[in-house]
Design a protein around this motif. Structure first.
Motif, PDB file in Angstrom:
ATOM      1  N   HIS A  73      95.759  48.939  72.523  1.00  0.00           N
ATOM      2  CA  HIS A  73      96.025  48.054  73.656  1.00  0.00           C
ATOM      3  C   HIS A  73      96.330  46.632  73.219  1.00  0.00           C
ATOM      4  O   HIS A  73      97.298  46.013  73.685  1.00  0.00           O
ATOM      5  CB  HIS A  73      94.832  48.066  74.610  1.00  0.00           C
ATOM      6  N   THR A 126      97.620  52.973  77.026  1.00  0.00           N
ATOM      7  CA  THR A 126      96.298  53.558  76.806  1.00  0.00           C
ATOM      8  C   THR A 126      95.355  53.160  77.931  1.00  0.00           C
ATOM      9  O   THR A 126      95.565  52.158  78.623  1.00  0.00           O
ATOM     10  CB  THR A 126      95.723  53.097  75.447  1.00  0.00           C
ATOM     11  N   GLN A 127      94.325  53.976  78.115  1.00  0.00           N
ATOM     12  CA  GLN A 127      93.229  53.645  79.017  1.00  0.00           C
ATOM     13  C   GLN A 127      91.933  54.101  78.362  1.00  0.00           C
ATOM     14  O   GLN A 127      91.900  55.127  77.669  1.00  0.00           O
ATOM     15  CB  GLN A 127      93.396  54.329  80.375  1.00  0.00           C
TER      16      GLN A 127
END
Length: 283
Positions: free
Chosen positions: A233, A240-241
């Motif tokens: 990130h 992305t998470q």
């Protein structure tokens, strides 16, 4: 005398079979393949394929009907092929098959898995442009390794996976686990532990990756997943998470957490593979 599962009589279960392929060193590797109900190889077009990576690594995937938050029994009902390789280090294939992994993590088993993916593509089962992968624990570690190795996967789900092995040795609850697969302690085999760590190849990662971990995980502490998220990130601009599950450890035992993981993963995979969510289970 009784049929407690009569409500499943019209469910369309996946077809499950054992598949084999040859690794780069000539070793025969085995795995389990799930295909959607009624799918016919070579008659029907290739499918999006989810590569399900088991944990352990001293574990195995069996030819059995399984409904799991890690993907088995779920994605095949949505039109995916689900491929579960029993890579080097898996149990049930003799001692040498397990010990071949020592000193070769992020190497020999990754090669086994990717050779299996190639075999499924060659057999006209998997669409090479619609590959996804994921796993939990050692499966999460291997997900991290594979997305650092290749950009062939369009999307990934990394669950409670190691990102850097020396940090893992330092903070996990069983430091012997890392030593079991390395050939020495961190100050003795620093180069080997670096080779085992996808962190040092993270600049190769382009695969959109969702990350799951229990906030109280002692086995693969959440710092590993946070480090992966930071790399993707903050520095690499990879979609992305990060999902932290409060009040839970290495496994997701709460129904609400399991349901959340299933829903997040299906939405994430379908978005990046560009597939609709379709209910084919008959309920």
């Amino acid at each position: 005398l009784a049929n407690p599962n009569s409500h499943t009589s019209n469910w369309k279960f996946p077809n499950i079979e054992v598949v084999q392929w040859t690794a780069n060193d000539g070793t025969v590797i085995e795995g389990v393949l799930e295909l959607p109900y009624g799918y016919k190889i070579n008659s029907d077009p290739p499918l999006p394929m989810y590569v399900h990576l088991h944990g352990g690594p001293t574990s195995t995937v069996s030819k059995a009907l399984d409904f799991s938050m890690y993907g088995r029994g779920l994605y095949s009902s949505d039109g995916w092929a689900v491929f579960s390789p029993n890579y080097r280090g898996s149990t049930g294939y003799g001692d040498a098959f397990v010990t071949d992994l020592i000193g070769r993590e992020n190497d020999i088993e990754v090669s086994d898995i990717l050779a299996g993916v190639d075999a499924m593509i060659a057999r006209n089962i998997a669409d090479p442009d619609k590959l996804a992968g994921g796993g939990w624990s050692n499966g999460g570690y291997l997900t991290n390794c594979i997305i650092a190795e290749t950009d062939r996967f369009k999307v990934a789900s990394s669950g409670a996976g190691v990102f850097e092995q020396t940090m893992q040795w330092s903070i996990e609850d069983t430091p012997g686990h890392v030593v079991n697969y390395a050939q020495g302690l961190p100050w003795e085999v620093a180069d080997e532990l670096q080779r085992m760590s996808p962190l040092f190849e993270a600049n190769n990662i382009t695969t959109p990756t969702i990350i799951h971990v229990g906030a109280g995980d002692a086995r693969v502490p959440a710092e590993q997943s946070k480090a992966l998220f930071r790399a993707l990130h903050d520095y690499l601009d990879v979609p992305t998470q990060l999902i932290l599950y409060p009040g839970t450890g290495h496994g997701l035992s709460k129904l609400s957490h399991r349901k959340a993981k299933i829903e997040w993963d299906k939405a994430w995979l379908n978005h990046w593979i560009n597939l609709p969510t379709v209910d084919k289970m008959g309920y």
